[in-house]
Design an enzyme around this catalytic site. Structure first.
Site, PDB file in Angstrom:
ATOM      1  N   CYS A  50       0.850  -1.190   0.000  1.00 46.03           N
ATOM      2  CA  CYS A  50       0.000   0.000   0.000  1.00 46.03           C
ATOM      3  C   CYS A  50       0.881   1.233   0.000  1.00 46.03           C
ATOM      4  O   CYS A  50       1.336   1.695   1.042  1.00 46.03           O
ATOM      5  CB  CYS A  50      -0.949   0.025   1.200  1.00 46.03           C
ATOM      6  SG  CYS A  50      -2.159   1.338   1.079  1.00 46.03           S
ATOM      7  N   LEU A  51       1.163   1.724  -1.193  1.00 41.72           N
ATOM      8  CA  LEU A  51       1.975   2.928  -1.325  1.00 41.72           C
ATOM      9  C   LEU A  51       1.219   3.830  -2.294  1.00 41.72           C
ATOM     10  O   LEU A  51       0.938   3.416  -3.423  1.00 41.72           O
ATOM     11  CB  LEU A  51       3.367   2.556  -1.872  1.00 41.72           C
ATOM     12  CG  LEU A  51       4.360   3.698  -2.060  1.00 41.72           C
ATOM     13  CD1 LEU A  51       4.692   4.351  -0.723  1.00 41.72           C
ATOM     14  CD2 LEU A  51       5.640   3.195  -2.716  1.00 41.72           C
TER      15      LEU A  51
END
Lengths: 183, 450
Positions: A112-113
C-alpha cells in the site's frame, strides 16, 4: 494517395525477389522512457537492482532493499517490478517477494503505497517509487493498514511491534504466521 | 442472404464522390469514372480488431469500394458480443472473430477479398504491416494502439531537411468508442500528431488505495476490487487471475458480495464486477456505427483524395443530445516515435565509445553520459553498475556491427543535456547513417559488383 500506392506496388514487386528483412523487435515508447529512468537511477548503496532476464529486458526487474535504520534495520526485502508498455501512463506493478510483518504490506506481497496506485503521475519515475518503498521501512504507517494486526500492534504497543518485527525477520512466528528469515 | 453489391445502383453515391471534381478535394485528387475500381484493385487495407467497431468497419469499407482487406484479431466470439457484433450468430460462439467476420462480409458483398488473421498483433512481423497502404483501428486498448502506432511510424523516413518522405507515410485511421462517446482520428505519421504525441490526452485510470479496499470499503466497486486484488491472492497463492474465465469472475463476484454484506454496502452485481475488473463500459451499437462510418469515410478520403481529410481528431458525444467536435492537435516535434530525431553520420569503423563522445560534442545534441539503446537492445548503460558491467565490452566495438550492419537505423540515447548552466536529463532519437554503405546491403561480406 492512390498514385503513391501504385508506385509503391511497383516497388514492392521489384523488391519481392530481394531477400526479406528479419523481423525486428519494436521498442515501445514506454520501454524507451524506462531506459531513461533506469540509466538515471541514483540508489543508496544498500539498495541493489537486478535484471533476471538479462540486460535487454528492463521491463521486469528486482529491487533488494536493506534498511539501515528503524524497525527493519538489517533485514533484506526483495520487490519485483513489472512495467507495462504504457508506462509511464500506467504505474509499475510492484510486489514484495519477501514475506514481511509490516502494516502496509500484506502477507501476499501487496504494497500500500499511494504513488503506486491513486497518486501515480507520469512525471514520477522508478527512482521515486524505490525511495517510496525505502520510506515504508523507515516509517511504517498504522493509518493505511494492509496488515490489520500489524497496524494495530504498531499503534497500541510500539515496543511489542518492534519485538514482533525482530522475531519475524529472524525467521520465527508472529501469532500463528511464520516468516522466513531475511536478516 | 442477398448479395447487396449486385444492384447496379449500388455504387452510385461512391462514384459521385470519386468521379467528379470539387472545391474541397485533396491536393492530388484526379477524379475518374474508374477511380473506384482502381482503388479496389490497388489499395490494401488492414483492419485491426474484429469486435464491435471491427464488424462495422469491415462492412463499411467493403461497401465503400475497398476490395483487398485483411483483418486481424486474437479473440473468439462470446455470447455477450452478439447484440452488436452483427456479423456473428449464436452458432459462431467460440470461433475466431476475424475468420467469421471475413467470411460473412465476403458472402454478402461480392468481389471483396478479406483475409483473416487469427492471432495477436505482435505475432506478425514488421513486413506484414508494411504491405498495407493504410491501417484502420477498431481497438479497445491503449497498449494495442500504441503498438500499431510505433509499427506504422517505424516505416517513416525523413530527408536531410527533416521533411517526411511521402512514400514512407503509413496512414492510420483510429476509431474508439466508450458507451455513448467515441472518437475518430487520422494519423499521417510525420505530418499530423501520432498516437504518442497526444498520449497525455488519456485520463489516468481510477485506482483505489489498497488500504481503503482492505480496511474501509465504502462503495460496491471497493468490494469488487478487494475480492479481485487482495482476496484472490490470499486464496489462490501465486495463481494469476484470468478475467476471461467466467468461473473465476463468478468467484470474484461472490466474494465481493460477501464483503459488501459485511460492510452493509449495496449494488454489487455480476455485470458491475465485470465492469470494474475488466474496466468495461457497456458498448453501444449505434456509437460503433457512427464512429465506424467516420473512419471508413476518412479512409476513402485519404486513399482517393476526393476530399480533404479530417484535421485531425473528431469526438462524438451522444450522452445528452449529440455533440460533435473536431480538434486540430499539433505534433510533438520531439516525439520519440514519429519525430525526425537528429541525423548523425558515422563511419562503419566508429566505435560505441567514439559515438558516445560524438553525441556529447554534436552541436545539435550535446548529451553527456549517454546510455544507448537500439531496437530493444541496450548497447551501453551508464547506470546501474550491474548493467554498466554487462554492456561495457560493447564500447570498443563498432556501432555498425552492434546494430547488425544496416545502412541506417534509429538509435535512442538518454543522458544529461546542459543548457544555460541548467542540467536536464533527456532522451533523444538519432537517425544514424553510415558513410559509404548503400541502402539495402545488409552485410559487408557482399562482394562488390557481382
Amino acid at each position: 494517395m492512390i498514385k503513391l500506392f501504385k508506385l509503391k506496388d511497383q516497388k514492392r514487386q521489384d523488391a519481392a525477389n530481394s531477400s526479406g528483412n528479419a523481423p525486428v523487435k519494436k521498442q515501445s515508447a514506454g520501454e524507451l522512457r524506462l531506459h531513461k529512468d533506469i540509466s538515471e537511477l541514483n540508489l543508496p548503496k544498500s539498495t541493489i537492482i537486478s535484471f533476471p532476464n538479462g540486460k535487454d529486458d528492463l521491463m521486469n526487474f528486482e529491487i533488494s532493499i536493506r534498511p539501515d535504520e528503524g524497525y527493519y534495520q538489517g533485514g533484506r526485502f526483495v520487490f519485483t517490478f513489472q512495467v507495462s508498455p504504457s508506462y509511464p501512463h500506467e504505474p509499475p506493478k510492484v510486489k514484495c517477494k519477501t514475506k514481511v510483518y509490516h502494516p502496509n504490506i500484506d502477507l501476499e506481497g501487496n504494497v500500500c503505497l499511494n504513488i503506486l496506485r491513486e497518486d501515480w503521475k507520469p512525471v514520477l519515475n522508478i527512482n521515486t517509487v524505490i525511495y517510496g518503498l525505502i520510506l515504508l521501512f523507515m516509517q511504517p504507517n498504522d493509518e493505511d493498514p494492509l496488515n490489520h494486526d500489524a497496524a494495530a500492534v504498531l499503534r497500541d504497543n510500539p515496543r511489542l511491534f518492534e519485538t514482533n518485527v525482530r522475531r519475524a525477520m529472524a525467521g520465527g512466528y508472529v501469532g500463528d504466521v511464520h516468516f522466513p528469515r531475511c536478516i | 442472404m442477398a448479395d447487396v453489391s449486385s444492384d447496379p445502383g449500388r455504387w452510385r453515391d461512391v462514384d459521385k464522390l470519386l468521379a467528379r471534381p470539387g472545391n474541397i478535394v485533396g491536393q492530388d485528387f484526379e477524379p475518374s469514372p474508374t477511380l473506384r475500381e482502381d482503388i479496389g484493385e490497388i489499395a490494401r487495407v488492414l483492419v485491426v480488431g474484429a469486435g464491435g467497431l471491427g464488424c462495422e468497419l469491415l462492412k463499411d469499407l467493403a461497401l465503400s469500394g475497398f476490395k483487398n482487406i485483411d483483418v486481424i484479431d486474437m479473440d473468439t466470439i462470446e455470447v455477450s458480443n452478439l447484440n452488436r457484433q452483427f456479423l456473428f450468430r449464436l452458432q459462431d460462439v467460440g470461433k475466431s472473430k476475424a475468420e467469421v467476420a471475413a467470411e460473412r462480409v465476403m458472402k454478402r458483398i461480392s468481389g471483396v477479398n478479406i483475409t483473416p488473421h487469427f492471432c495477436r498483433i505482435e505475432d506478425k512481423d514488421i513486413d506484414f504491416y508494411n504491405d498495407f497502404n493504410i491501417i484502420v483501428l477498431g481497438l479497445d486498448s491503449i497498449d494495442a494502439r500504441s503498438y500499431i502506432n510505433s509499427v506504422a511510424c517505424s516505416f517513416l523516413e525523413y530527408d536531410t531537411d527533416d521533411k517526411p518522405l511521402p512514400e514512407t507515410i503509413k496512414p492510420i485511421v483510429d476509431g474508439g468508442t466508450e458507451g455513448f462517446k467515441g472518437h475518430a482520428r487520422v494519423i499521417l505519421p510525420g505530418r499530423t500528431p501520432c498516437f504518442e504525441c497526444n498520449i497525455w490526452l488519456f485520463p489516468p485510470q481510477v485506482k483505489f488505495p489498497l488500504c481503503t479496499l482492505a480496511e474501509t470499503p465504502r462503495t460496491a466497486a471497493h468490494c469488487i476490487e478487494y475480492a479481485h486484488l487482495i482476496k484472490w491472492g490470499e486464496v489462490h497463492h501465486g495463481k494469476d487471475f484470468d478475467a476471461d474465465d467466467p468461473e473465476q469472475m463468478q468467484w470474484v463476484y461472490s466474494q465481493a458480495l460477501k464483503r459488501a454484506e459485511l460492510f452493509g454496502i449495496t449494488g454489487v452485481t455480476y455485470s458491475l464486477t465485470q465492469g470494474v475488473v475488466k474496466n468495461i463500459i457497456p458498448a453501444i451499437a449505434s456509437t460503433n456505427a457512427i464512429i465506424s462510418a467516420a473512419c471508413a469515410l476518412e479512409t476513402l478520403k485519404i486513399v482517393s483524395g476526393c476530399s480533404k481529410t479530417l484535421c485531425n481528431y473528431f469526438t462524438y458525444n451522444g450522452t445528452e443530445g449529440t455533440h460533435i467536435k473536431v480538434t486540430d492537435f499539433v505534433r510533438d516535434t520531439d516525439c520519440l516515435v514519429c519525430g525526425p530525431g537528429t541525423l548523425v553520420e558515422l563511419d562503419t569503423s566508429t566505435t560505441l565509445l567514439q559515438f558516445i563522445r560524438l553525441v556529447g560534442e554534436h552541436p545539435n545534441i550535446r548529451l553527456s553520459k549517454a546510455s544507448v539503446t537500439c531496437r530493444g537492445k541496450n548497447l551501453y548503460m551508464q547506470s546501474p553498475p550491474v548493467l554498466e558491467e554487462m554492456t561495457r565490452s560493447n564500447l570498443q566495438l563498432p556501432v555498425f556491427e552492434l546494430i547488425g550492419k544496416v545502412a541506417k537505423d534509429v538509435i535512442h540515447v538518454s543522458g544529461t543535456s546542459e543548457k544555460n548552466d541548467k542540467k536536464t536529463s533527456c532522451l533523444r532519437k538519432l537517425r544514424v547513417v553510415f558513410k559509404g554503405v548503400a541502402d539495402g546491403i545488409t552485410s559487408m561480406d557482399t562482394t562488390d559488383g557481382s
